[in-house]
Design a protein around this motif. Structure first.
Motif, PDB file in Angstrom:
ATOM      1  N   VAL A 189     -27.234 -33.103-101.340  1.00 29.31           N
ATOM      2  CA  VAL A 189     -28.482 -33.690-101.828  1.00 29.31           C
ATOM      3  C   VAL A 189     -29.435 -32.614-102.321  1.00 29.31           C
ATOM      4  CG1 VAL A 189     -30.458 -35.151-101.199  1.00 29.31           C
ATOM      5  CG2 VAL A 189     -28.183 -35.653-100.278  1.00 29.31           C
ATOM      6  N   GLY A 190     -29.376 -31.437-101.691  1.00 31.51           N
ATOM      7  CA  GLY A 190     -30.251 -30.342-102.088  1.00 31.51           C
ATOM      8  C   GLY A 190     -31.453 -30.169-101.187  1.00 31.51           C
ATOM      9  N   THR A 191     -31.651 -31.094-100.244  1.00 23.23           N
ATOM     10  CA  THR A 191     -32.754 -31.023 -99.289  1.00 23.23           C
ATOM     11  C   THR A 191     -32.210 -31.341 -97.901  1.00 23.23           C
ATOM     12  OG1 THR A 191     -34.317 -31.799-100.969  1.00 23.23           O
ATOM     13  CG2 THR A 191     -35.044 -31.899 -98.675  1.00 23.23           C
ATOM     14  N   THR A 192     -32.457 -30.445 -96.955  1.00 21.35           N
ATOM     15  CA  THR A 192     -31.943 -30.635 -95.604  1.00 21.35           C
ATOM     16  C   THR A 192     -32.531 -31.884 -94.960  1.00 21.35           C
ATOM     17  OG1 THR A 192     -31.747 -28.233 -95.380  1.00 21.35           O
ATOM     18  CG2 THR A 192     -31.676 -29.517 -93.348  1.00 21.35           C
ATOM     19  N   ARG A 193     -31.650 -32.687 -94.350  1.00 24.38           N
ATOM     20  CA  ARG A 193     -32.025 -33.883 -93.602  1.00 24.38           C
ATOM     21  C   ARG A 193     -32.641 -34.957 -94.497  1.00 24.38           C
ATOM     22  NH1 ARG A 193     -31.405 -33.144 -88.417  1.00 24.38           N
ATOM     23  NH2 ARG A 193     -32.801 -34.822 -87.791  1.00 24.38           N
ATOM     24  N   SER A 194     -32.247 -34.971 -95.760  1.00 26.95           N
ATOM     25  CA  SER A 194     -32.725 -35.985 -96.697  1.00 26.95           C
ATOM     26  C   SER A 194     -31.528 -36.719 -97.287  1.00 26.95           C
ATOM     27  CB  SER A 194     -33.537 -35.331 -97.822  1.00 26.95           C
ATOM     28  OG  SER A 194     -33.916 -36.285 -98.797  1.00 26.95           O
ATOM     29  N   SER A 195     -31.481 -38.045 -97.092  1.00 28.63           N
ATOM     30  CA  SER A 195     -30.401 -38.847 -97.646  1.00 28.63           C
ATOM     31  C   SER A 195     -30.813 -40.315 -97.607  1.00 28.63           C
ATOM     32  CB  SER A 195     -29.104 -38.672 -96.849  1.00 28.63           C
ATOM     33  OG  SER A 195     -29.183 -39.366 -95.606  1.00 28.63           O
ATOM     34  N   ARG A 196     -29.994 -41.135 -98.220  1.00 33.47           N
ATOM     35  CA  ARG A 196     -30.174 -42.571 -98.043  1.00 33.47           C
ATOM     36  C   ARG A 196     -29.933 -42.921 -96.582  1.00 33.47           C
ATOM     37  NH1 ARG A 196     -25.957 -45.160-101.981  1.00 33.47           N
ATOM     38  NH2 ARG A 196     -26.864 -47.102-101.181  1.00 33.47           N
ATOM     39  N   LYS A 197     -30.521 -43.999 -96.123  1.00 36.69           N
ATOM     40  CA  LYS A 197     -30.400 -44.370 -94.709  1.00 36.69           C
ATOM     41  C   LYS A 197     -29.556 -45.623 -94.502  1.00 36.69           C
ATOM     42  CE  LYS A 197     -33.127 -41.095 -93.159  1.00 36.69           C
ATOM     43  NZ  LYS A 197     -33.371 -40.373 -94.422  1.00 36.69           N
ATOM     44  N   ASP A 198     -29.140 -46.274 -95.600  1.00 38.41           N
ATOM     45  CA  ASP A 198     -28.391 -47.535 -95.459  1.00 38.41           C
ATOM     46  C   ASP A 198     -26.895 -47.264 -95.328  1.00 38.41           C
ATOM     47  OD1 ASP A 198     -28.325 -46.598 -98.074  1.00 38.41           O
ATOM     48  OD2 ASP A 198     -28.188 -48.604 -98.954  1.00 38.41           O
ATOM     49  N   TYR A 199     -26.529 -46.525 -94.289  1.00 41.16           N
ATOM     50  CA  TYR A 199     -25.123 -46.256 -94.007  1.00 41.16           C
ATOM     51  C   TYR A 199     -24.913 -46.296 -92.504  1.00 41.16           C
ATOM     52  CZ  TYR A 199     -26.153 -41.425 -92.491  1.00 41.16           C
ATOM     53  OH  TYR A 199     -26.610 -40.322 -91.814  1.00 41.16           O
ATOM     54  N   VAL A 200     -23.663 -46.456 -92.082  1.00 39.07           N
ATOM     55  CA  VAL A 200     -23.335 -46.460 -90.658  1.00 39.07           C
ATOM     56  C   VAL A 200     -23.284 -45.012 -90.189  1.00 39.07           C
ATOM     57  CG1 VAL A 200     -21.637 -47.087 -88.914  1.00 39.07           C
ATOM     58  CG2 VAL A 200     -22.053 -48.615 -90.866  1.00 39.07           C
ATOM     59  N   ALA A 201     -24.203 -44.639 -89.319  1.00 34.87           N
ATOM     60  CA  ALA A 201     -24.322 -43.258 -88.856  1.00 34.87           C
ATOM     61  C   ALA A 201     -23.882 -43.156 -87.401  1.00 34.87           C
ATOM     62  CB  ALA A 201     -25.760 -42.772 -89.003  1.00 34.87           C
ATOM     63  N   SER A 202     -23.192 -42.078 -87.074  1.00 35.54           N
ATOM     64  CA  SER A 202     -22.772 -41.854 -85.691  1.00 35.54           C
ATOM     65  C   SER A 202     -22.520 -40.367 -85.473  1.00 35.54           C
ATOM     66  CB  SER A 202     -21.499 -42.645 -85.382  1.00 35.54           C
ATOM     67  OG  SER A 202     -21.049 -42.364 -84.054  1.00 35.54           O
ATOM     68  N   GLU A 203     -22.744 -39.920 -84.226  1.00 35.88           N
ATOM     69  CA  GLU A 203     -22.382 -38.558 -83.834  1.00 35.88           C
ATOM     70  C   GLU A 203     -20.917 -38.482 -83.396  1.00 35.88           C
ATOM     71  OE1 GLU A 203     -24.611 -36.718 -84.719  1.00 35.88           O
ATOM     72  OE2 GLU A 203     -26.286 -38.109 -84.710  1.00 35.88           O
ATOM     73  N   ASP A 204     -20.262 -39.627 -83.305  1.00 36.42           N
ATOM     74  CA  ASP A 204     -18.892 -39.706 -82.785  1.00 36.42           C
ATOM     75  C   ASP A 204     -17.906 -39.855 -83.941  1.00 36.42           C
ATOM     76  OD1 ASP A 204     -16.533 -40.199 -81.485  1.00 36.42           O
ATOM     77  OD2 ASP A 204     -17.242 -41.936 -80.363  1.00 36.42           O
ATOM     78  N   GLU A 205     -17.137 -38.801 -84.210  1.00 38.65           N
ATOM     79  CA  GLU A 205     -16.180 -38.853 -85.310  1.00 38.65           C
ATOM     80  C   GLU A 205     -15.055 -39.844 -85.064  1.00 38.65           C
ATOM     81  OE1 GLU A 205     -16.638 -34.446 -87.323  1.00 38.65           O
ATOM     82  OE2 GLU A 205     -15.012 -34.754 -85.893  1.00 38.65           O
ATOM     83  N   GLU A 206     -14.719 -40.063 -83.816  1.00 37.66           N
ATOM     84  CA  GLU A 206     -13.667 -41.034 -83.504  1.00 37.66           C
ATOM     85  C   GLU A 206     -14.102 -42.447 -83.884  1.00 37.66           C
ATOM     86  OE1 GLU A 206     -10.681 -39.932 -82.526  1.00 37.66           O
ATOM     87  OE2 GLU A 206     -11.590 -37.970 -82.778  1.00 37.66           O
ATOM     88  N   PHE A 207     -15.351 -42.768 -83.609  1.00 42.14           N
ATOM     89  CA  PHE A 207     -15.897 -44.062 -84.000  1.00 42.14           C
ATOM     90  C   PHE A 207     -15.888 -44.198 -85.530  1.00 42.14           C
ATOM     91  CE2 PHE A 207     -19.670 -46.305 -85.599  1.00 42.14           C
ATOM     92  CZ  PHE A 207     -19.458 -47.577 -85.083  1.00 42.14           C
ATOM     93  N   LEU A 208     -16.342 -43.159 -86.232  1.00 44.65           N
ATOM     94  CA  LEU A 208     -16.385 -43.215 -87.693  1.00 44.65           C
ATOM     95  C   LEU A 208     -14.986 -43.380 -88.276  1.00 44.65           C
ATOM     96  CD1 LEU A 208     -19.044 -40.439 -88.418  1.00 44.65           C
ATOM     97  CD2 LEU A 208     -19.349 -42.917 -88.649  1.00 44.65           C
ATOM     98  N   ALA A 209     -14.023 -42.627 -87.755  1.00 53.14           N
ATOM     99  CA  ALA A 209     -12.651 -42.731 -88.260  1.00 53.14           C
ATOM    100  C   ALA A 209     -12.111 -44.139 -88.079  1.00 53.14           C
ATOM    101  CB  ALA A 209     -11.756 -41.714 -87.554  1.00 53.14           C
TER     102      ALA A 209
END
Length: 321
Positions: A189-209
């Motif tokens: 994106v070019g800016t740290t911690r800046s993105s669209r927010k309408d996505y499924v977010a998780s700290e767990d890669e197993e859940f995302l996979a």
């Protein structure tokens, strides 16, 4: 004791989330999947990307040091640094370098630390295996897809590339407590911690996979280790930068060709804990000395041998200081 970790006894650190990680990875359950933190425990927290590496290093170390209790959890790099700079943990696993504000937080609490480069990682872009149209994606297309301005506007595959179908695209990625999120948004994106927010977010890669593997219209990002653990359930995309498309491999990452989505991974060690706890120093030496012999089991990539030689020398010089 200024700068050393405050030791809290009889605190259960295991959560149901960690049980899910072990089940999904097919790991054999053992007595380290439920751990009680005692005053003598060595506590590692932080990045879920680095978590499998530190967990494996801990398993190997405890196998021959049965009197040592290494409690390893994950919270995300950013959340991990908050705990580390409060003096609550001995090790912070980090998928990015410590930033200026975190350095200031550690300094304000009297927490000195040692930075240890531990492995190389690449951020993988993955889709559902039934996806027949996407084999690669450019940095410009990723930027169009993930920029804050794209929220509510770039909603179909055709919005990303004209030759792709006019079908909804479902987005998955790391959450805002993750160093991967920081790095991805900076690089794409070019800016740290800046993105669209309408996505499924998780700290767990197993859940995302698991979510991406179940959603035919999915596209997501996380560390290459997460893809390697689920290569038979996901489809990896090449990333096009300038004129050529590159898949993340040991060779392309080492040659600097998989840009801008490759980066080093780190451990941060509380320097007072290193002095007060000989077992932590021994664990750090064992981790760095042994990782090249087993890292291929984890899906991550080793540094050149000289990096580990130099790091071992640095750690050995700290003994007794």
């Amino acid at each position: 004791m200024t700068g050393s970790r405050r030791r809290n006894s009889n605190t259960l650190i295991m959560s149901g989330l960690l049980s899910v990680v072990f089940m999904l990875q097919g790991c054999k359950e053992n007595n380290h999947s439920m751990q009680v933190v005692t005053p003598d425990s060595i506590i590692a927290s932080g990045s879920s990307t680095v978590y499998p590496l530190t967990k494996e290093a801990a398993r190997r170390f405890e196998r021959v040091n049965k009197d040592v209790n290494l409690a390893v959890e994950f919270t995300g790099t950013t959340a991990g640094f908050r705990k580390f700079c409060e003096g609550e943990t001995d090790i912070n696993n980090a998928s990015r370098p410590i930033n200026v504000s975190e350095q200031a937080a550690c300094e304000s609490k009297g927490v000195s630390y040692v930075e240890v480069p531990i492995a190389l990682d690449a951020i993988s872009i993955v889709v559902h295996p039934s996806n027949s149209w996407a084999n690669d994606i450019s940095v410009a297309e990723l930027q169009r897809l993930w920029s804050p301005e794209s929220e509510g506007k770039v909603m179909t595959w055709r919005d990303v590339r004209a030759s792709w179908p006019d079908e909804p695209i479902e987005l998955f990625g790391r959450g805002q407590d993750s160093g991967i999120y920081d790095y991805f948004t900076t690089a794409i994106v070019g800016t740290t911690r800046s993105s669209r927010k309408d996505y499924v977010a998780s700290e767990d890669e197993e859940f995302l996979a698991a979510q991406i593997a179940a959603e035919p219209s999915a596209l997501g990002f996380f560390g290459i280790g997460g893809y390697h653990r689920h290569w038979d359930e996901l489809k990896l995309l090449a990333v096009t930068n300038d004129t050529y498309s590159v898949f993340p491999t040991l060779e392309t990452v080492k040659r600097g060709e998989y840009t801008p989505l490759s980066r080093p991974l780190y451990l941060y060690l509380n320097q007072q804990s290193l002095k007060d706890t000989p077992e932590l120093h021994r664990f750090a030496l064992s981790y760095v000395e042994g990782i090249r012999s087993w890292i291929h089991f984890t899906g991550y990539l080793p540094f050149e041998e000289q990096v580990y030689v130099d790091t071992l020398t640095q750690l050995q010089q700290l003994e007794g200081q």
